[in-house]
Design an enzyme around this catalytic site. Structure first.
Site, PDB file in Angstrom:
ATOM      1  CB  CYS A   1      -0.949  -0.004   1.188  1.00 21.05           C
ATOM      2  SG  CYS A   1      -2.193  -1.282   1.019  1.00 21.05           S
TER       3      CYS A   1
ATOM      4  CG  ASN B   1      -6.746  -0.870   1.274  1.00 21.25           C
ATOM      5  OD1 ASN B   1      -6.101  -0.372   0.355  1.00 21.25           O
ATOM      6  ND2 ASN B   1      -6.160  -1.403   2.343  1.00 21.25           N
TER       7      ASN B   1
ATOM      8  CG  HIS C   1      -3.154   3.258   2.390  1.00 22.45           C
ATOM      9  ND1 HIS C   1      -3.650   3.002   1.140  1.00 22.45           N
ATOM     10  CD2 HIS C   1      -3.263   2.101   3.104  1.00 22.45           C
ATOM     11  CE1 HIS C   1      -4.041   1.732   1.083  1.00 22.45           C
ATOM     12  NE2 HIS C   1      -3.821   1.164   2.262  1.00 22.45           N
TER      13      HIS C   1
HETATM   14  N1  ACO Z   1     -18.198  -9.042   9.483  1.00 26.79           N
HETATM   15  C1  ACO Z   1     -18.527  -9.366  10.742  1.00 26.79           C
HETATM   16  N2  ACO Z   1     -17.615  -9.731  11.666  1.00 26.79           N
HETATM   17  C2  ACO Z   1     -16.329  -9.734  11.299  1.00 26.79           C
HETATM   18  C3  ACO Z   1     -15.913  -9.406   9.998  1.00 26.79           C
HETATM   19  C4  ACO Z   1     -16.916  -9.034   9.070  1.00 26.79           C
HETATM   20  N3  ACO Z   1     -16.642  -8.684   7.795  1.00 26.79           N
HETATM   21  N4  ACO Z   1     -14.577  -9.510   9.930  1.00 26.79           N
HETATM   22  C5  ACO Z   1     -14.139  -9.889  11.126  1.00 26.79           C
HETATM   23  N5  ACO Z   1     -15.208 -10.041  11.967  1.00 26.79           N
HETATM   24  C6  ACO Z   1     -15.213 -10.437  13.370  1.00 26.79           C
HETATM   25  C7  ACO Z   1     -14.011 -11.241  13.752  1.00 26.79           C
HETATM   26  O1  ACO Z   1     -14.199 -12.601  13.462  1.00 26.79           O
HETATM   27  C8  ACO Z   1     -13.915 -10.956  15.228  1.00 26.79           C
HETATM   28  O2  ACO Z   1     -14.818 -11.778  15.908  1.00 26.79           O
HETATM   29  P1  ACO Z   1     -14.410 -12.420  17.341  1.00 26.79           P
HETATM   30  O3  ACO Z   1     -14.209 -11.238  18.246  1.00 26.79           O
HETATM   31  O4  ACO Z   1     -15.597 -13.252  17.657  1.00 26.79           O
HETATM   32  O5  ACO Z   1     -13.147 -13.176  17.094  1.00 26.79           O
HETATM   33  C9  ACO Z   1     -14.401  -9.525  15.356  1.00 26.79           C
HETATM   34  O6  ACO Z   1     -15.157  -9.249  14.163  1.00 26.79           O
HETATM   35  C10 ACO Z   1     -13.296  -8.505  15.486  1.00 26.79           C
HETATM   36  O7  ACO Z   1     -12.281  -8.816  14.542  1.00 26.79           O
HETATM   37  P2  ACO Z   1     -10.995  -7.938  14.366  1.00 26.79           P
HETATM   38  O8  ACO Z   1     -10.118  -8.520  13.306  1.00 26.79           O
HETATM   39  O9  ACO Z   1     -10.399  -7.639  15.703  1.00 26.79           O
HETATM   40  O10 ACO Z   1     -11.674  -6.595  13.811  1.00 26.79           O
HETATM   41  P3  ACO Z   1     -11.055  -5.170  13.710  1.00 26.79           P
HETATM   42  O11 ACO Z   1     -11.865  -4.227  14.454  1.00 26.79           O
HETATM   43  O12 ACO Z   1      -9.553  -5.177  13.924  1.00 26.79           O
HETATM   44  O13 ACO Z   1     -11.287  -4.834  12.156  1.00 26.79           O
HETATM   45  C11 ACO Z   1      -9.977  -4.787  10.141  1.00 26.79           C
HETATM   46  C12 ACO Z   1     -10.694  -5.651  11.163  1.00 26.79           C
HETATM   47  C13 ACO Z   1     -11.031  -3.914   9.474  1.00 26.79           C
HETATM   48  C14 ACO Z   1      -9.294  -5.662   9.132  1.00 26.79           C
HETATM   49  C15 ACO Z   1      -8.940  -3.889  10.854  1.00 26.79           C
HETATM   50  O14 ACO Z   1      -8.153  -4.683  11.695  1.00 26.79           O
HETATM   51  C16 ACO Z   1      -8.029  -3.139   9.913  1.00 26.79           C
HETATM   52  O15 ACO Z   1      -8.436  -2.194   9.266  1.00 26.79           O
HETATM   53  N6  ACO Z   1      -6.720  -3.487   9.893  1.00 26.79           N
HETATM   54  C17 ACO Z   1      -5.699  -2.729   9.141  1.00 26.79           C
HETATM   55  C18 ACO Z   1      -5.790  -2.863   7.654  1.00 26.79           C
HETATM   56  C19 ACO Z   1      -4.606  -2.136   7.007  1.00 26.79           C
HETATM   57  O16 ACO Z   1      -4.258  -1.026   7.387  1.00 26.79           O
HETATM   58  N7  ACO Z   1      -3.946  -2.761   6.055  1.00 26.79           N
HETATM   59  C20 ACO Z   1      -2.712  -2.173   5.518  1.00 26.79           C
HETATM   60  C21 ACO Z   1      -2.727  -1.899   4.136  1.00 26.79           C
HETATM   61  S1  ACO Z   1      -3.285  -3.238   3.151  1.00 26.79           S
HETATM   62  C22 ACO Z   1      -1.943  -3.697   2.147  1.00 26.79           C
HETATM   63  O17 ACO Z   1      -0.812  -3.308   2.305  1.00 26.79           O
HETATM   64  C23 ACO Z   1      -2.245  -4.629   1.016  1.00 26.79           C
END
Ligand code: ACO
Length: 331
Positions: free
Chosen positions: A115, A285, A255
């Site tokens: 990214c 994204n 980003h």
């Molecule tokens: N719908 C419903 N529930 C979901 C979903 C979904 N789509 N996805 C995950 N959950 C659940 C999980 O299973 C988890 O359930 P549990 O508590 O029972 O285990 C709960 O929601 C929380 O999951 P987390 O992974 O902790 O959710 P979080 O709030 O961290 O959000 C996300 C996830 C959106 C991916 C976030 O962590 C994020 O944005 N991370 C950074 C992404 C990023 O910056 N990437 C870098 C660039 S990408 C690149 O370089 C290619």
């Protein structure tokens, strides 16, 4: 005196197909409410047509850029394509783009920094102009993330979208353009965000396909923490180096990974919400296309002399920041 290098045009392309949260609700166990509150994404664009890869979108973005800036493709000397979803492992997607747009005098190559790829690529492209080697450089950030996203994995499939954005870099006589840049890498981040198979370490086999290892893997929680910490610290570093307070900044161009990440960063930098460019609600994204799509979307609002901080974070880990003075009034 150092040659100033400015972005003198920007253009974007997103596919027509809109993948909404409502449609994702039918594909995996998720909800519009979860996606909206956890990521800020309402919809993303998907390149559906069979046989079309990242180059298709990159060509559209570059063709639009050349037309808009009245640039003869034969004048382009370098095209850098930032992508993690090249059409082919080789040759480079930039070669396919330069051939298609008629940039017959350009050398072209791809850059891969997930990214942060677009930031790495404009910093690299600008060096060729600073040294006097080239005068017209095109940087295109493009990704067809739908090609490496597992639509059975709710944790990643709701996040990513497809798109392309391209900029023209040229020397600037008025002292406008890129003032400073900082790039950083930490290879220990590999395990948090990567594609397990398909490369030379783990070439494709029936087993790797059955194990769904050709899709993007992300430890979202850890990447989330790193992204906030690193983008905040690098943005602070570049602002301090250039004696900029948060009030001096006209736009932060972060980003587009997650609205919560963007909000946490602007809060830590003391930048008001209206100064942060945001397109994640519409495009999700788009990896390498995320920052140029923001510039394209906000171009009408930009004024000559505006001070912009572009900051990205991605797989690798990679992160980077560019401080630039915008070179023209929005169109
Ligand atoms: N719908 C419903 N529930 C979901 C979903 C979904 N789509 N996805 C995950 N959950 C659940 C999980 O299973 C988890 O359930 P549990 O508590 O029972 O285990 C709960 O929601 C929380 O999951 P987390 O992974 O902790 O959710 P979080 O709030 O961290 O959000 C996300 C996830 C959106 C991916 C976030 O962590 C994020 O944005 N991370 C950074 C992404 C990023 O910056 N990437 C870098 C660039 S990408 C690149 O370089 C290619």
């Amino acid at each position: 005196m150092k040659t100033c290098v400015a972005i003198t045009g920007v253009h974007g392309y997103v596919p027509e197909y809109v993948l909404t949260n409502a449609e994702l609700e039918k594909m995996v166990d998720t909800s519009d409410e979860w996606i909206t509150t956890r990521t800020g994404i309402k919809e993303r664009r998907i390149l559906k047509e069979e046989g079309k890869g990242s180059s298709f979108m990159g060509i559209k973005a570059v063709e639009g850029l050349l037309e808009k800036t009245n640039t003869d493709p034969q004048e382009i000397e370098l095209i850098i394509c930032a992508t993690i979803t090249p059409d082919l492992i080789f040759p480079a997607t930039s070669n396919i783009i330069s051939h298609a747009v008629g940039a017959v005098n350009a050398v072209s190559y791809d850059m891969q920094a997930a990214c942060s790829g677009f930031i790495y690529a404009i910093v690299t492209g600008a060096q060729f102009i600073e040294t006097g080697k080239y005068k017209k450089v095109v940087v295109v950030g493009v990704d067809k993330m739908s090609a490496i996203v597992d639509y059975k994995d709710r944790a990643t499939c709701v996040i990513f979208g497809d798109g392309a954005g391209a900029v023209l870099l040229e020397p600037n006589e008025e002292g406008l353009g890129i003032v400073d840049s900082i790039l950083k890498t930490d290879g220990s981040g590999e395990k948090y965000l990567y594609q397990k198979a398909g490369g030379s370490r783990r070439p494709p086999t029936r087993e790797t396909i059955d194990a769904r290892e050709h899709y993007l893997y992300q430890d979202g929680r850890n990447v989330f923490k790193f992204a906030i910490h690193k983008v905040t610290s690098i943005s602070k570093e570049i602002m301090k180096k250039n004696n900029l307070s948060s009030n001096d900044i006209d736009f932060l161009v972060p980003h587009q990974a997650n609205t919560r990440i963007i909000e946490a960063i602007i809060q830590r930098l003391g930048i008001s919400k209206d100064k942060a460019m945001v397109t994640i609600d519409k495009f999700g994204n788009t990896t390498d296309a995320s920052i140029p799509l923001c510039l394209w979307h906000y171009e009408p609002k930009l004024k000559k002399g505006d001070k912009l901080i572009l900051s990205a974070f991605g797989g690798g880990f990679t992160w980077g920041s560019v401080y630039t003075k915008w070179a023209y009034d929005g169109c």
